[in-house]
Design an enzyme around this catalytic site. Structure first.
Site, PDB file in Angstrom:
ATOM      1  N   GLU A  68      68.054 131.760 102.443  1.00 45.16           N
ATOM      2  CA  GLU A  68      67.545 130.510 102.997  1.00 45.16           C
ATOM      3  C   GLU A  68      68.355 129.347 102.456  1.00 45.16           C
ATOM      4  O   GLU A  68      68.383 129.113 101.252  1.00 45.16           O
ATOM      5  CB  GLU A  68      66.078 130.258 102.644  1.00 45.16           C
ATOM      6  CG  GLU A  68      65.554 129.011 103.346  1.00 45.16           C
ATOM      7  CD  GLU A  68      64.591 128.136 102.532  1.00 45.16           C
ATOM      8  OE1 GLU A  68      63.764 127.466 103.155  1.00 45.16           O
ATOM      9  OE2 GLU A  68      64.693 128.089 101.290  1.00 45.16           O
ATOM     10  N   ASP A 112      65.061 132.218  98.441  1.00 39.54           N
ATOM     11  CA  ASP A 112      64.590 130.852  98.688  1.00 39.54           C
ATOM     12  C   ASP A 112      65.532 129.771  98.149  1.00 39.54           C
ATOM     13  O   ASP A 112      66.092 129.914  97.055  1.00 39.54           O
ATOM     14  CB  ASP A 112      63.214 130.707  98.008  1.00 39.54           C
ATOM     15  CG  ASP A 112      62.607 129.333  98.155  1.00 39.54           C
ATOM     16  OD1 ASP A 112      62.285 128.960  99.295  1.00 39.54           O
ATOM     17  OD2 ASP A 112      62.458 128.628  97.135  1.00 39.54           O
TER      18      ASP A 112
END
Ligand SMILES: *[C@@H]1O[C@H](CO)[C@@H](O)[C@H](O)[C@H]1NC(C)=O
Ligand SMILES: *[C@@H]1O[C@H](CO)[C@@H](O)[C@H](O)[C@H]1NC(C)=O
Ligand SMILES: *[C@@H]1O[C@H](CO)[C@@H](O)[C@H](O)[C@H]1NC(C)=O
Ligand SMILES: CC(=O)N[C@H]1CO[C@H](CO)[C@@H](O)[C@@H]1O
Ligand SMILES: [Ca+2]
Ligand SMILES: [Ca+2]
Length: 607
Positions: free
Chosen positions: A322, A247
Site C-alpha cells: 500500500e 501498510d
C-alpha cells in the site's frame, strides 16, 4: 529466494515449470512448446495471479456476540458469502491487539488478536475454515509504527538495552536566536495534522509519529527493528496465512540527520497559501515520504518470504503493497531496481485518486493504459475501486456506474480487488459529528469541516439484510451507525432479485473462473466516444469478451464496428441492472445507444 527465475515476475506453483516457460511469457499468454497441441495449453497461473481479493473491514463485517463490533467469529460465520460471490482471497484490516486510536492501525501486540475481535483460537478457526472453502487469507501488516502502548515503546522510552533505538528519538532543535527556547526537531507535519514530533517526559526527548501521536514510527535504520519485522512476518506465516497487505509503505523511512549536519532537515514549504504551518500540505514531504532507501526494506522482505517458502512445501505467500504515491514511485514496489524484487504488486489506486464521476471515457482509458505503460514487463496488474480510507465507490462515482465499474474490475487483466460492500453497491453511510470516531476527522476537522477528513462513512457496517442493524449486529447501538439506505441496498434483497448488483458481480466472477480469454488473453481498450469506452479481451481460438460502458450521466450512441479486435455478432453475457438488454440478447456490430452508466459484457467469436 526459491529461484532466481521468480525475478522474472510471473511465478507459478512449480518453480521448475517457471524455468521452462519464463522466456515465452508475454503478459499472461504462452505459446505451447508442443507443436502437436491445438489449441495450445495455456500456462497454469499461480493462485494469486488472476484472483479476486476482497477487503474485509473486520469491525464492520459481522458481529457474532452482540456488542456492536464486528469480530472474527462473525467473519467465520460468513465465509460462505465469499464462495457465493466468487472470491479467491480475503485481506482483513488489522485484527491485532490495539488501543484502537486508529482502529487497529495502532498495534500494541503484533503477535496477538485484539480482544474485541476474539482469540487466537478464533483466528485459527477462521483460517482453517477459509482454507477448507478454498479461500486464501491475507493479513494487514503495519510496519511503519507501533502503538505507544506497545512493549517496544515502553522499553525504548526508558532506554532498556536492545530497545534504545527502536523508534526515532530526537533532542530539541537548538534555537540560536533564543537559546532558552529550543524547538521541535523539524517542521514535519503528521498525516493527521499537527507536528509529527511529540515530547516524551520519560525519555526527555521527542519521538516521531507520521500518523497519530499514539502511533510511534519505528526506526528502520535499526537492525533490531528490521529483524523484529521479519519475526512478526514469520509468526503469522507459521500460522498458515497466505500473505500480507503492507501498510503505509511510503512513510517507512525519513531523512537521516547524519546527512544533514546532525539535524532533521525541514521539509520545504509547498507554497500553498490556503494552509497553515500545522496543516498537512503546507510543506512538500521530501524528507518524510518516498525515500529511496525504503525500497530496500521491501526487497529484503520479499527475499525473506521467498527463503521461508523455499524450505517448505507451500503455496505462494504474497506481499501486496500500500502506497499512495506517483506512478514512478509506485512501480518501484514491484522491484527491479538493482535487479531485486519487491511486492507481488503494489495496489493500483488510480481509480480512487485519478477518476471520479467527472471523468469521461478518455480519462478512464488514459488512466488504465498509464498503469500498463509504467508497469515493468512480466508483472501482474491489479485494480482497486475503494477501501476503508476513501469514500465508497458509488459515492465517488455514481450509483448507476456500480455494475460498469465492477465489470471493468473483473474484465481487466490481472487481479481484481473488491472492498467490502462493493459487490452490492454500498454507498457511504451518514455519520454525524457526534457519532464520528475517526482520528483523522477528530484531529483535522471540527463540527463543520469533519466530513472533509472523516473515513467513517466508508466504514459503516455491512448490509446483510433489511432487519435490525441490517443483520450486522443484535446490539442496541453499533460502533458506527448503519447507513440509512440498508433496506434498499442489502445482500438478501439482491440475492432474491432477478437483476441486482450482486447478481452481476456473481456472473462476472464466474466468467473469470472459466474464461481463458480473461485469465490469459490480450486486451484492447478504446474510447469510442467521449462518454463510452470499450474493453476487448481476446485470445486466439477462444471467445472474445467485450465490455461496453457509458461512464457519463446521459445516453450515448457509439459505433461498435470501430472497436478494436471485435467480430460480430455479440451476445450479452451480463448487463448493468438498469439496462434494457438481457442475458442472451444479440448485439450487432453497428450503432448502439447506451443509457447513462449502462454497461454490457458481451461475448463474441474469436478475434
Ligand atoms: C524500563 O521499563 C520497563 C517496563 O516498565 C521495566 O521493566 C524496566 O525495569 C525499566 N528499565 C529501566 C532501566 O528503568
Ligand atoms: C459547531 O460548534 C460551534 C461551537 O460549539 C457552534 O457554535 C456551531 O453552531 C456548531 N455548528 C454546527 C453546524 O453544529
Ligand atoms: C439478517 O441477517 C442476519 C445475519 O446473517 C441473520 O442473523 C438474521 O437472521 C437475518 N434476518 C432475517 C430476517 O433474515
Ligand atoms: C452522445 C451522447 O448523447 N452523449 C451524452 C452522454 O452523457 C453526457 C452527460 O450527460 C452528455 O453530455 C452527452 O451528450
Ligand atoms: Ca462483536
Ligand atoms: Ca516512518
Amino acid at each position: 529466494m526459491a529461484s532466481c527465475l521468480k525475478v522474472v515476475g510471473i511465478t507459478v506453483g512449480v518453480v521448475a515449470l517457471a524455468g521452462l516457460i519464463a522466456g515465452l511469457v508475454t503478459w499472461g499468454v504462452l505459446a505451447s512448446r508442443d507443436p502437436v497441441e491445438d489449441p495450445p495449453e495455456l500456462r497454469e497461473l499461480d493462485w494469486w495471479e488472476h484472483t479476486v481479493i476482497y477487503q474485509i473491514y473486520p469491525r464492520s463485517f459481522m458481529d457474532s456476540d452482540g456488542d456492536g463490533i464486528g469480530d472474527l467469529k462473525g467473519i467465520t460465520s460468513k465465509l460462505e458469502h465469499f464462495v457465493d460471490a466468487g472470491i479467491g482471497a480475503i485481506w482483513m484490516s488489522p485484527i491485532f491487539t490495539s488501543p484502537m486510536v486508529d482502529f487497529g492501525y495502532d498495534i500494541s501486540n503484533f503477535y496477538d488478536i485484539h480482544y474485541e475481535y476474539g482469540t487466537m483460537e478464533d483466528f485459527e478457526n477462521l483460517l482453517a475454515r477459509a482454507h477448507e472453502l478454498g479461500i486464501k487469507v491475507l493479513l494487514d501488516y503495519v510496519p511503519n509504527h507501533a502503538s505507544d502502548q506497545a512493549d517496544y515503546f515502553v522499553l525504548s522510552r526508558n532506554r532498556t538495552e536492545g530497545y534504545e533505538d527502536f523508534f526515532i528519538w530526537a533532542d530539541p532543535r537548538p534555537n540560536p536566536d533564543d537559546p532558552a527556547n529550543p524547538q521541535v526537531p523539524s517542521n514535519w507535519i503528521s498525516q493527521f495534522g499537527g507536528s509529527a514530533w511529540e515530547w516524551d517526559e520519560v525519555r526527555q526527548q521527542y519521538y516521531l509519529h507520521q500518523f497519530a501521536v499514539e502511533q510511534v514510527d519505528f526506526n528502520f535504520r535499526s537492525p533490531a527493528v528490521r529483524q523484529e519485522m521479519l519475526n512478526i512476518m514469520d509468526f503469522w506465516l507459521e500460522k498458515g496465512v497466505d500473505g500480507f497487505r503492507l501498510d503505509a509503505l511510503p512513510f517507512l523511512m525519513e531523512a537521516n540527520p547524519v546527512d544533514h549536519e546532525g539535524l532533521y532537515p525541514h521539509n520545504p514549504p509547498s507554497g500553498n497559501a490556503f494552509l497553515e504551518p500545522h496543516q498537512l500540505g503546507y510543506t512538500t514531504e521530501i524528507y518524510t515520504k518516498d525515500l529511496l532507501e525504503l525500497y530496500d526494506v521491501i526487497y529484503d522482505w520479499r527475499d525473506h518470504v521467498e527463503e521461508w517458502m523455499s524450505g517448505r512445501d507451500t503455496t505462494t505467500k504474497v506481499l501486496l503493497g500500500e502506497g499512495y504515491t506517483d506512478i514512478i514511485n509506485t512501480m518501484l514496489y514491484y522491484g527491479n531496481e538493482r535487479d531485486r524484487i519487491g511486492c507481488h504488486f503494489p495496489f493500483n489506486f488510480d481509480f480512487i485518486t485519478s477518476l471520479s464521476a467527472e471523468s469521461n471515457a478518455r480519462d478512464f482509458v488514459y488512466v488504465i493504459l498509464q498503469w500498463f505503460t509504467y508497469m515493468p514487463q512480466g508483472k501482474v496488474p491489479n485494480w482497486v475501486f475503494g477501501n476503508h480510507d476513501n469514500n465508497r465507490m458509488p459515492t465517488r462515482f455514481r450509483d448507476n456506474m456500480v455494475d460498469g465499474l465492477n465489470s471493468l474490475n473483473m474484465i481487466l487483466p490481472g487481479v481484481a480487488v473488491t472492498y467490502q460492500g462493493e459487490e452490492i453497491g454500498m454507498r457511504d453511510g451518514y455519520v454525524s459529528w457526534e457519532d464520528t470516531v475517526d482520528v483523522n476527522a477528530l484531529n483535522r476537522g471540527d463540527n463543520e469541516t469533519y466530513m472533509l477528513y472523516s473515513r467513517d462513512p466508508a466504514r459503516t457496517p455491512y448490509h446483510w439484510n433489511d432487519s435490525t442493524n441490517a443483520g450486522f449486529s443484535t446490539a442496541e447501538r453499533t460502533w458506527l451507525p448503519i447507513a440509512e439506505d440498508y433496506a434498499e441496498i442489502n445482500l438478501a434483497v439482491q440475492k432474491e432479485a432477478t437483476r441486482s448488483h450482486f447478481k452481476v458481480y456473481q456472473a462476472l466472477t464466474a466468467l473469470r473462473r472459466t474464461s481463458k480469454t480473461l485469465s490469459h488473453g490480450e486486451y484492447a481498450l478504446r474510447a469510442l466516444s467521449a462518454n463510452t469506452l470499450v474493453l476487448v479481451r481476446y485470445l486466439r481460438t477462444h471467445d472474445t469478451i467485450a465490455l461496453l460502458f457509458n461512464v457519463s450521466d446521459g445516453p450515448d450512441t457509439v459505433d461498435l464496428s470501430a472497436a478494436p479486435n471485435l467480430q460480430g455478432p455479440l451476445t450479452v453475457y451480463t448487463s448493468s441492472v438498469e439496462s434494457t438488454r438481457d442475458v442472451g440478447d444479440e448485439i450487432p456490430l453497428g450503432e448502439i445507444t447506451l443509457s447513462a452508466g449502462e454497461a454490457l459484457v458481451m461475448s463474441g467469436p474469436p478475434a
